[in-house]
Design an enzyme around this catalytic site. Structure first.
Site, PDB file in Angstrom:
ATOM      1  CG  ASP A   1      43.880  47.906  38.836  1.00 36.50           C
ATOM      2  OD1 ASP A   1      43.023  48.792  38.932  1.00 36.50           O
ATOM      3  OD2 ASP A   1      44.326  47.276  39.813  1.00 36.50           O
TER       4      ASP A   1
HETATM    5  P1  NAP Z   1      41.266  44.127  38.954  1.00 37.02           P
HETATM    6  O1  NAP Z   1      41.897  45.401  38.584  1.00 37.02           O
HETATM    7  O2  NAP Z   1      41.487  43.615  40.330  1.00 37.02           O
HETATM    8  O3  NAP Z   1      39.682  44.280  38.707  1.00 37.02           O
HETATM    9  C1  NAP Z   1      38.816  43.206  38.808  1.00 37.02           C
HETATM   10  C2  NAP Z   1      37.411  43.708  38.560  1.00 37.02           C
HETATM   11  O4  NAP Z   1      36.582  42.555  38.500  1.00 37.02           O
HETATM   12  C3  NAP Z   1      36.881  44.583  39.669  1.00 37.02           C
HETATM   13  O5  NAP Z   1      36.828  45.919  39.277  1.00 37.02           O
HETATM   14  C4  NAP Z   1      35.472  44.009  39.985  1.00 37.02           C
HETATM   15  O6  NAP Z   1      34.495  45.034  39.815  1.00 37.02           O
HETATM   16  C5  NAP Z   1      35.299  42.932  38.916  1.00 37.02           C
HETATM   17  N1  NAP Z   1      34.656  41.732  39.440  1.00 37.02           N
HETATM   18  C6  NAP Z   1      34.817  41.137  40.641  1.00 37.02           C
HETATM   19  N2  NAP Z   1      34.044  40.056  40.754  1.00 37.02           N
HETATM   20  C7  NAP Z   1      33.371  39.951  39.578  1.00 37.02           C
HETATM   21  C8  NAP Z   1      32.422  39.032  39.072  1.00 37.02           C
HETATM   22  N3  NAP Z   1      31.975  37.994  39.791  1.00 37.02           N
HETATM   23  N4  NAP Z   1      31.940  39.220  37.814  1.00 37.02           N
HETATM   24  C9  NAP Z   1      32.356  40.271  37.074  1.00 37.02           C
HETATM   25  N5  NAP Z   1      33.263  41.170  37.505  1.00 37.02           N
HETATM   26  C10 NAP Z   1      33.761  41.019  38.756  1.00 37.02           C
HETATM   27  O7  NAP Z   1      41.669  42.947  37.952  1.00 37.02           O
HETATM   28  P2  NAP Z   1      42.669  42.920  36.712  1.00 37.02           P
HETATM   29  O8  NAP Z   1      42.254  43.911  35.677  1.00 37.02           O
HETATM   30  O9  NAP Z   1      42.748  41.502  36.342  1.00 37.02           O
HETATM   31  O10 NAP Z   1      44.022  43.464  37.276  1.00 37.02           O
HETATM   32  C11 NAP Z   1      44.809  42.714  38.153  1.00 37.02           C
HETATM   33  C12 NAP Z   1      45.264  43.585  39.307  1.00 37.02           C
HETATM   34  O11 NAP Z   1      45.708  42.738  40.356  1.00 37.02           O
HETATM   35  C13 NAP Z   1      46.412  44.468  38.936  1.00 37.02           C
HETATM   36  O12 NAP Z   1      46.357  45.673  39.674  1.00 37.02           O
HETATM   37  C14 NAP Z   1      47.600  43.643  39.372  1.00 37.02           C
HETATM   38  O13 NAP Z   1      48.758  44.399  39.586  1.00 37.02           O
HETATM   39  C15 NAP Z   1      47.077  43.024  40.633  1.00 37.02           C
HETATM   40  N6  NAP Z   1      47.670  41.755  41.002  1.00 37.02           N
HETATM   41  C16 NAP Z   1      48.098  40.907  40.054  1.00 37.02           C
HETATM   42  C17 NAP Z   1      48.695  39.723  40.388  1.00 37.02           C
HETATM   43  C18 NAP Z   1      49.237  38.812  39.323  1.00 37.02           C
HETATM   44  O14 NAP Z   1      50.284  38.188  39.518  1.00 37.02           O
HETATM   45  N7  NAP Z   1      48.560  38.695  38.199  1.00 37.02           N
HETATM   46  C19 NAP Z   1      48.819  39.366  41.749  1.00 37.02           C
HETATM   47  C20 NAP Z   1      48.325  40.248  42.729  1.00 37.02           C
HETATM   48  C21 NAP Z   1      47.771  41.447  42.325  1.00 37.02           C
HETATM   49  P3  NAP Z   1      33.070  44.893  40.541  1.00 37.02           P
HETATM   50  O15 NAP Z   1      33.349  44.781  41.992  1.00 37.02           O
HETATM   51  O16 NAP Z   1      32.321  46.133  40.171  1.00 37.02           O
HETATM   52  O17 NAP Z   1      32.431  43.676  39.985  1.00 37.02           O
END
Ligand code: NAP
Length: 456
Positions: free
Chosen positions: A381
């Site tokens: 994201d």
């Molecule tokens: P993300 O959008 O959740 O994407 C994580 C990606 O990691 C997934 O597309 C997944 O794709 C991949 N993944 C999962 N396991 C993996 C592994 N073992 N090895 C390699 N890739 C792997 O993460 P982000 O870009 O860090 O964004 C964070 C999101 O979480 C935002 O939408 C944010 O708003 C939300 N969020 C943030 C917080 C905070 O405080 N930081 C708290 C709650 C929610 P695959 O399944 O294809 O591997």
């Protein structure tokens, strides 16, 4: 004795504030946590000398049970489960504040006036923080898999809040508040926390957790006033103020006004978004290694997937190898990358990455256009360019890292899984982007092997 207790509380308050200040930088954060922890132990011990204090045996048993559970869970929690842990412990604080009010009412010593008013306010906010945090925990832990929306959700929220407020006011102003009114007040306050938090999901969770954290602080501060305990008042105000600032920061980082978080939540399921054309193109670890080994500048964008895979040590090992080969390597951290504020900073610091290699979104975003490679590891994201352009996207307006502007983009992820918001990522379909499929730890391990063989 009272004078000694008061002086101790002031000293403890000063250490809380210094600890909080130290927590604002990754270099001193660990120290800050330890200071604040010792201050809390000191405040607890000093309170045992409060004039008229009784029930020492019960208190010590409670402290031993609570302290042991906290020690055990703190030692054993996986880094990826930290957000749930923060949510549940934060909720406990709110619950404890509400319990103080409940005890004060049960003792029958609330007869209207300012103290009763603040006790009720603390009870309401503390109960909402407690039950809301339990829901947040259940969601982050995967116990509650879906976001539940009730019919006429917003009207229900406002209606229930109004009923609780009227009931609370009646209790706060009554000379002898009725037992059933008090019980009903607590039940409805707890229900309010559940009903408000249930529909919220996906990308909004960090904002909700920090908002509930601010609530807990407020509730503790109010109950501190009720008990006439300055240490509780100061601790509550400090938590309330920092929680409020963090909430604002998070809301800004996700471009989601807090009213939208509460009243028009993203559910975490794919919704809206323009169709994306094209296809994803794959790349092997050898090509990825060569692209980075012969680059001038590589910007690494870590995300939740890197945390799940526990790949931070390997990522740092790879960065050092590249640097030895003359490549400049830096890290770009999005404020909501991962699942809690500061998630990536903590992991990278744990792996030994120096702080001067880690840059925030505003500091680094212009550099992507000047870099040869953006290496996106388990992030989704936070690098999705549709957030800039697609008004129908649920993450529209969220500031993102400009990884797409790098000359080459390499994305390491296991497959075609979506990010936390549940939507497709246009970056993966761009001409300058290649996908390296695999779990982060293994994929980076393979790259390391190839870089080593290139330099052998
Ligand atoms: P993300 O959008 O959740 O994407 C994580 C990606 O990691 C997934 O597309 C997944 O794709 C991949 N993944 C999962 N396991 C993996 C592994 N073992 N090895 C390699 N890739 C792997 O993460 P982000 O870009 O860090 O964004 C964070 C999101 O979480 C935002 O939408 C944010 O708003 C939300 N969020 C943030 C917080 C905070 O405080 N930081 C708290 C709650 C929610 P695959 O399944 O294809 O591997």
């Amino acid at each position: 004795m009272k004078g000694f207790i008061d002086i101790s509380y002031v000293a403890v308050a000063v250490v809380f504030i210094l600890g909080l200040k130290a927590m604002s930088s990754p270099a001193t954060a660990r120290k800050g946590i330890v200071w604040a922890g010792w201050a809390m132990i000191a405040a607890t011990l000093v309170t045992l000398f409060w004039p008229g204090m009784q029930n020492f045996a019960l208190m010590i048993v409670a402290m031993v049970i609570g302290g042991s559970l906290a020690w055990w869970s703190g030692k054993n929690v996986a880094m990826t489960d930290m957000p749930q842990m923060v949510a549940i412990y934060n909720g406990m604080g709110g619950g404890a504040a509400a319990a103080i009010a409940a005890v004060e009412f049960a003792r029958g010593e609330m007869h209207g006036g300012m103290v009763a008013f603040l006790a009720v306010l603390g009870a309401l906010i503390g109960s909402v923080a407690f039950s809301g945090s339990c829901v947040a925990y259940a969601k982050l832990q995967g116990i509650m898999k879906k976001a539940y929306r009730f019919p006429a959700q917003n009207q229900l929220n406002v209606g229930l809040a109004a009923v609780v407020a009227i009931l609370g006011l009646a209790i706060a102003t009554a000379e002898h508040p009725g037992g059933w009114a008090i019980v009903l007040f607590f039940v409805l306050s707890l229900a309010l926390g559940v009903i408000v938090t249930s529909p919220i999901g996906g990308a909004d969770m960090p904002v909700v957790i920090s908002l509930l954290n601010a609530f807990t602080g407020l509730a503790v501060g109010f109950e501190g006033y009720v008990l006439g305990n300055p240490a509780l008042v100061v601790a509550g105000i400090v938590v309330g103020a920092s929680g409020t600032l963090l909430t604002q920061l998070m809301a800004k980082a996700m471009n989601r006004p807090i009213t939208n978080v509460l009243f028009t939540p993203i559910t975490g399921e794919a919704q809206g978004g323009e169709a994306i054309e094209g296809s994803m193109r794959e790349m092997g670890a050898l090509d990825a290694a060569a692209t980075m080994r012969y680059a001038n500048k590589v910007i690494i964008v870590p995300g939740y997937g890197m945390a799940v895979a526990g790949a931070q040590h390997k990522v740092w090992e790879m960065s050092q190898l590249l640097e030895e080969a003359g490549v400049e390597v830096v890290f770009a951290i999005h404020p909501v990358a991962g699942r809690m504020p500061g998630h990536m900073n903590v992991l990278l610091a744990e792996a030994g990455v120096p702080y001067d290699k880690i840059f925030d979104l505003e500091e680094i975003n212009a550099d992507f256009a000047l870099s040869d490679v953006a290496l996106v590891i388990g992030a989704n994201d936070v690098v999705n360019p549709t957030a800039r352009t697609d008004k129908s996207s649920p993450i529209y307006g969220m500031p993102i890292l400009n990884a797409d502007q790098a000359q080459n983009v390499i994305v390491i992820k296991r497959g075609k899984g979506a990010g936390y918001s549940g939507i497709e990522n246009a970056l993966f379909y761009k001409d300058n982007c290649r996908m390296l499929y695999g779990s982060a730890q293994e994929a980076v391990g393979e790259i390391i092997g190839h870089v080593k063989s290139m330099d052998a």
